[in-house]
Design an enzyme around this catalytic site. Sequence first.
Site: not given
Ligand code: IMP
Length: 424
Positions: A13, A16, A39-42, A129, A224, A239
């Site tokens: 976050d 990027k 992921a969420g790219h804004t 997530t 991430q 992750t």
């Molecule tokens: P997962 O990737 O869904 O398995 O989550 C594992 C950890 O990574 C958790 O703490 C999530 O909140 C964090 N995480 C996964 N994707 C993102 C992202 O795009 N931004 C910030 N944190 C993320």
Amino acid sequence: MPVTVVIGSQWGDEGKGKIVDLISQDADIVARYQGGANAGHTICWDDKEFVLHLVPSGIFQEGVDCVIGNGVVIDPVAVLKEIEMIRELGYEVEGRLHISHNAHLIMPYHKKVEEARENWRDAGAIGTTGRGIGPAYVDKFARTGIRVVDLLDRDVLRKKLIISMEEKNAILQNVYGAEKLDVEAIIEEYVEFDKLIDPYVTDTTEYLCRSLKEGKHVLAEGAQGSLLDVDFGTYPFVTSSHPTVGGCCTGLGIPPTSITRIIGIVKAYSTRVGNGPFPTELEDEYGEELRKTGNEFGATTGRPRRCGWLDLVALKYTTMINGFTELAITKLDVLSNLDKIEVCTGYVVDGNTTQRFPSDIRTLERVRPVYETLPGWNEDITGITRLEDLPSTARDYLTFISDFLDVPQRLISSGPKREQTILV
Ligand code: IMP
């Protein structure tokens, strides 16, 4: 063979999406190398805001092709929805988006297993997530995963799915006490994806390496952040992939020698979503102010992000691992109205001060940050486009960061829009 890699230097976050969107103006291809729809790219322009989860943000630049590499885990529902959204916005996708035939697929059972496992872990939950990312990578490494290429052959898909789902159903029912899934319904659903996804599927490694030979410029986009890397992050609160620079080679199939620029994206303060240690976390009014002003709510899950001061110890560590050749500092405008800014320059562990980022989580959980207090600038800097127009205290803050990390900064973001940027 120039490859530029954009990497989050903190816990994700960092902003990027905007940086990739900007830099992709000079790229021929933008390629995503790891992660999935977690992921969420804004990206913002013309007062509109778009969030992309899988398709690289370069898709909005004319003349740029996009790749979803073999290192990404793909949720077909999510990617098809995203393609539809991009099309509706008037952008061509077919012929421009290339999806690796070797990428693994997220299956409905991955989300189920993840949900059941997180509930079972209870207080020790990672705070994922919920997009099935971890279980999909587990299957990849257990060699029981389903890949994009498997969609193209119904018989292979059916055989593989039956084997995999028998195992998953046994785990769901017997270990987690959850409901089992209907094998036939999932087979039907995934067979349908074959037709829809087929125009995009290709050997992306061959395509990328050929393009590099032709002298094309590839921008590799990490998702991430480095502190969520499964090897180098705050394990187990990470992750399941490699956002760090090595992930770019294995996740795309390109040689390390092709990488010429490694841009570390540094948010001007720290945030973290989910559980795990966060030495500079602020649980006071400053943390609240950062969350509010920075709109620190997850782009994928909407969860409020934990906020804190900039942690230069952690950043020195991720700079070391990634070998950043330059920095892009984002969201500097969010610090606009603070009377003071603290920066963490060391950790106290058992009475000793260190600048080493601990590799074991129990130590990291009990470090006490050492802060240097810098003056704030108490004026709104949103939208400033020239370094010399920033208040001197803001410039001092930037210099403090690049001096500490010994990496030059090339880009400062002073707001969410494309034009709210300072090029150094
Ligand atoms: P997962 O990737 O869904 O398995 O989550 C594992 C950890 O990574 C958790 O703490 C999530 O909140 C964090 N995480 C996964 N994707 C993102 C992202 O795009 N931004 C910030 N944190 C993320």
